[in-house]
Design a protein around this motif. Structure first.
Motif: not given
Length: 137
Positions: A7-8, A74-75, A79-80, A106-108
């Motif tokens: 779910l990302w 992409v956001v 992923g979000m 995801g990057s955070q």
């Protein structure tokens, strides 16, 4: 939540657009920005809606990112959670954990897991994808 690793993703992204709308789940064959960019993925590589005529009204995935790799935004690169800030319809609802909640980037929030692999922007690489759908019945 079972399936949380799947779910990302980014929701509401279509080929040729500069941003995602973070809401639209299925465009039903429409571009979200009226882009004229055409799909590039050859039909033999399709995994969804394989028995339709390309570009026909039944070709409802033609503007989705996988139909023209590298041409959709992409956001977030990682992923979000749940694909959008708020849950939409369907089953893409991210259950909050001590690691992340619906809408987190995801990057955070995800810890890095370096593999040593480096890809140069614009290069061609060989990749693979595996999917399993465990729907009983």
């Amino acid at each position: 939540g079972n399936g949380q690793p799947c779910l990302w993703f980014s929701q509401g992204c279509t080929i040729g657009c500069s941003t995602c709308d973070n809401a639209t789940q299925h465009t039903m064959g429409k571009s979200l920005c009226n882009s004229t960019v055409q799909p590039t993925l050859p039909k033999y590589a399709w995994t969804l809606n394989r028995n339709v005529t390309p570009g026909s009204p039944s070709d409802t995935y033609r503007h989705h990112p996988w139909r023209a790799p590298g041409t959709a935004p992409v956001v977030d690169a990682c992923g979000m959670a749940g694909g959008a800030a708020r849950p939409g319809g369907g089953e893409a609802v991210f259950a909050a954990t001590h690691f992340a909640k619906q809408g987190d980037l995801g990057s955070q929030v995800l810890k890095a897991a370096p593999t040593g692999t480096q890809w140069a922007a614009g290069s061609s690489v060989e990749v693979a994808l595996g999917g399993g759908f465990k729907h009983g019945g």
